[in-house]
Design a protein around this motif. Structure first.
Motif, PDB file in Angstrom:
ATOM      1  N   ASN A 167       0.807  -1.228   0.000  1.00  0.00           N
ATOM      2  CA  ASN A 167       0.000   0.000   0.000  1.00  0.00           C
ATOM      3  C   ASN A 167       0.836   1.271   0.000  1.00  0.00           C
ATOM      4  O   ASN A 167       0.528   2.245   0.694  1.00  0.00           O
ATOM      5  CB  ASN A 167      -0.959  -0.010   1.203  1.00  0.00           C
ATOM      6  CG  ASN A 167      -2.070  -1.014   1.031  1.00  0.00           C
ATOM      7  OD1 ASN A 167      -2.547  -1.239  -0.078  1.00  0.00           O
ATOM      8  ND2 ASN A 167      -2.487  -1.636   2.128  1.00  0.00           N
ATOM      9  N   THR A 168       1.900   1.258  -0.790  1.00  0.00           N
ATOM     10  CA  THR A 168       2.732   2.451  -0.934  1.00  0.00           C
ATOM     11  C   THR A 168       2.680   3.035  -2.342  1.00  0.00           C
ATOM     12  O   THR A 168       2.835   4.242  -2.498  1.00  0.00           O
ATOM     13  CB  THR A 168       4.201   2.143  -0.595  1.00  0.00           C
ATOM     14  OG1 THR A 168       4.658   1.076  -1.439  1.00  0.00           O
ATOM     15  CG2 THR A 168       4.371   1.741   0.865  1.00  0.00           C
ATOM     16  N   CYS A 169       2.470   2.201  -3.349  1.00  0.00           N
ATOM     17  CA  CYS A 169       2.557   2.693  -4.729  1.00  0.00           C
ATOM     18  C   CYS A 169       1.548   3.803  -5.004  1.00  0.00           C
ATOM     19  O   CYS A 169       1.856   4.750  -5.743  1.00  0.00           O
ATOM     20  CB  CYS A 169       2.356   1.553  -5.715  1.00  0.00           C
ATOM     21  SG  CYS A 169       3.743   0.398  -5.803  1.00  0.00           S
ATOM     22  N   HIS A 170       0.364   3.711  -4.418  1.00  0.00           N
ATOM     23  CA  HIS A 170      -0.647   4.740  -4.689  1.00  0.00           C
ATOM     24  C   HIS A 170      -0.462   5.985  -3.827  1.00  0.00           C
ATOM     25  O   HIS A 170      -1.059   7.016  -4.108  1.00  0.00           O
ATOM     26  CB  HIS A 170      -2.062   4.173  -4.499  1.00  0.00           C
ATOM     27  CG  HIS A 170      -2.305   3.560  -3.162  1.00  0.00           C
ATOM     28  ND1 HIS A 170      -2.043   2.229  -2.908  1.00  0.00           N
ATOM     29  CD2 HIS A 170      -2.795   4.067  -1.995  1.00  0.00           C
ATOM     30  CE1 HIS A 170      -2.377   1.950  -1.656  1.00  0.00           C
ATOM     31  NE2 HIS A 170      -2.816   3.056  -1.078  1.00  0.00           N
ATOM     32  N   ILE A 171       0.378   5.880  -2.797  1.00  0.00           N
ATOM     33  CA  ILE A 171       0.670   7.031  -1.944  1.00  0.00           C
ATOM     34  C   ILE A 171       1.905   7.784  -2.434  1.00  0.00           C
ATOM     35  O   ILE A 171       1.959   9.018  -2.387  1.00  0.00           O
ATOM     36  CB  ILE A 171       0.871   6.584  -0.487  1.00  0.00           C
ATOM     37  CG1 ILE A 171      -0.391   5.892   0.034  1.00  0.00           C
ATOM     38  CG2 ILE A 171       1.252   7.765   0.403  1.00  0.00           C
ATOM     39  CD1 ILE A 171      -1.624   6.758   0.039  1.00  0.00           C
ATOM     40  N   LEU A 172       2.895   7.053  -2.906  1.00  0.00           N
ATOM     41  CA  LEU A 172       4.085   7.702  -3.454  1.00  0.00           C
ATOM     42  C   LEU A 172       3.708   8.597  -4.634  1.00  0.00           C
ATOM     43  O   LEU A 172       2.816   8.253  -5.408  1.00  0.00           O
ATOM     44  CB  LEU A 172       5.079   6.647  -3.947  1.00  0.00           C
ATOM     45  CG  LEU A 172       5.904   5.893  -2.917  1.00  0.00           C
ATOM     46  CD1 LEU A 172       6.648   4.740  -3.598  1.00  0.00           C
ATOM     47  CD2 LEU A 172       6.899   6.825  -2.235  1.00  0.00           C
ATOM     48  N   PRO A 173       4.389   9.738  -4.798  1.00  0.00           N
ATOM     49  CA  PRO A 173       4.178  10.523  -6.017  1.00  0.00           C
ATOM     50  C   PRO A 173       4.490   9.677  -7.248  1.00  0.00           C
ATOM     51  O   PRO A 173       5.387   8.816  -7.209  1.00  0.00           O
ATOM     52  CB  PRO A 173       5.174  11.676  -5.874  1.00  0.00           C
ATOM     53  CG  PRO A 173       5.495  11.739  -4.421  1.00  0.00           C
ATOM     54  CD  PRO A 173       5.384  10.344  -3.895  1.00  0.00           C
ATOM     55  N   ALA A 174       3.761   9.908  -8.317  1.00  0.00           N
ATOM     56  CA  ALA A 174       3.975   9.121  -9.532  1.00  0.00           C
ATOM     57  C   ALA A 174       5.435   9.159  -9.971  1.00  0.00           C
ATOM     58  O   ALA A 174       5.990   8.153 -10.434  1.00  0.00           O
ATOM     59  CB  ALA A 174       3.069   9.637 -10.643  1.00  0.00           C
ATOM     60  N   ALA A 175       6.089  10.307  -9.796  1.00  0.00           N
ATOM     61  CA  ALA A 175       7.480  10.446 -10.219  1.00  0.00           C
ATOM     62  C   ALA A 175       8.436   9.605  -9.392  1.00  0.00           C
ATOM     63  O   ALA A 175       9.579   9.373  -9.805  1.00  0.00           O
ATOM     64  CB  ALA A 175       7.900  11.915 -10.147  1.00  0.00           C
ATOM     65  N   ALA A 176       7.993   9.133  -8.204  1.00  0.00           N
ATOM     66  CA  ALA A 176       8.864   8.338  -7.341  1.00  0.00           C
ATOM     67  C   ALA A 176       8.792   6.848  -7.651  1.00  0.00           C
ATOM     68  O   ALA A 176       9.652   6.085  -7.184  1.00  0.00           O
ATOM     69  CB  ALA A 176       8.506   8.567  -5.872  1.00  0.00           C
ATOM     70  N   LEU A 177       7.811   6.417  -8.443  1.00  0.00           N
ATOM     71  CA  LEU A 177       7.692   4.994  -8.734  1.00  0.00           C
ATOM     72  C   LEU A 177       8.913   4.425  -9.449  1.00  0.00           C
ATOM     73  O   LEU A 177       9.409   3.361  -9.077  1.00  0.00           O
ATOM     74  CB  LEU A 177       6.429   4.724  -9.547  1.00  0.00           C
ATOM     75  CG  LEU A 177       5.120   4.640  -8.770  1.00  0.00           C
ATOM     76  CD1 LEU A 177       3.972   4.330  -9.715  1.00  0.00           C
ATOM     77  CD2 LEU A 177       5.188   3.606  -7.664  1.00  0.00           C
TER      78      LEU A 177
END
Length: 207
Positions: free
Chosen positions: A107-117
Motif C-alpha cells: 500500500n505504498t505505490c498509490h501514496i508515493l508521487p507518480a514520479a517516485a515509482l
C-alpha cells in the motif's frame, strides 16, 4: 501505539504469498513499514527470515517504538527483525546495502508521487540479488480500467487530495520495471480487490 486496520486484515493473505514465493533463509527489505505490524507478524510466522523494516524520517521514530514493544522470544526459529532504518526511495544514498532476496512493499505505490515509482523500482533492482523478488501489494488498474468500482472511487479520492497520488497502472509499472532490470513474472489476486505484483531481478538490465 501505531495500529493499521488494513494490515490486520491483509496480513494472513500476504503471508500465504510470502510462504509460497520466499525460500528461507531469506533476507527481505520492507519499504514503508508503517505500524510495523507486517514485520512483526511475518517474523513470527516464517522461520529463517531476516526482515529489514524501513520508513521515511518523519515516521521512523514511531515505527521504532512499535517494533521495540514486540517480544523477541516470539519470533519463528532462526528469524530476525532488524532495527528499522530511514529510507526515502527518492534518495539513492539511503537504500541499504544488499543483496536482499526480496523487497516487499504494501500500500505504498498509490501514496508515493507518480514520479517516485521509477525510483522505487530502480532502488529495488539495485539492492536485490539476481533472481531476487520485488513484491508490491495494493490496488492497481490496467490501462485505466479498474477491477472494481471501489478502486475507481479510491483513485478519485486520492487524486482529490493530491494529484500526484493515485492507483497505479500495473501494465505501465511492468514496462518501467523491465527497463530497470526487473521482469514481471506473476500476479496474485488478493482480498478487497487488491493484487500482489511479483517481479524478478534479471542478471542484467536490457541493453
Amino acid at each position: 501505539m501505531l495500529f493499521s486496520a488494513a494490515c490486520e486484515r491483509n496480513k494472513a493473505p500476504i503471508l500465504a504469498v510470502l510462504q509460497q514465493w520466499l525460500e528461507p533463509p531469506a533476507r527481505v527489505l520492507e519499504v514503508g513499514s508503517g505500524s510495523g505490524q507486517h514485520a512483526g507478524y511475518f517474523c513470527r510466522q516464517i522461520a529463517g527470515l531476516t526482515w529489514q523494516p524501513s520508513e521515511r524520517a518523519e515516521a521512523l521514530v514511531d515505527l521504532a517504538v512499535a517494533l521495540a514493544g514486540l517480544d523477541p522470544t516470539g519470533l519463528a526459529r532462526g528469524s530476525r527483525l532488524d532495527e528499522p532504518l530511514e529510507l526515502d526511495v527518492r534518495r539513492p544514498e539511503q537504500w541499504p546495502r544488499g543483496p536482499f532476496d526480496a523487497v516487499f512493499s504494501a500500500n505504498t505505490c498509490h501514496i508515493l508521487p507518480a514520479a517516485a515509482l521509477p525510483e522505487l523500482l530502480a532502488g529495488s533492482s539495485q539492492v536485490l540479488r539476481p533472481g531476487g523478488l520485488l513484491l508490491l501489494y495494493g490496488p492497481f488498474h490496467d490501462g485505466g480500467v479498474h477491477n472494481a468500482p471501489s478502486n475507481a472511487a479510491f483513485d478519485a479520492h486520492l487524486r482529490s487530495i493530491d494529484p500526484a497520488m493515485g492507483v497505479r497502472d500495473a501494465i505501465a509499472l511492468g514496462e518501467q520495471a523491465r527497463d530497470l532490470g526487473l521482469e514481471p513474472i506473476a500476479e496474485v489476486g488478493m482480498p478487497a480487490h487488491n493484487r500482489m505484483l511479483i517481479l524478478q531481478r534479471r542478471a542484467a538490465p536490457h541493453a
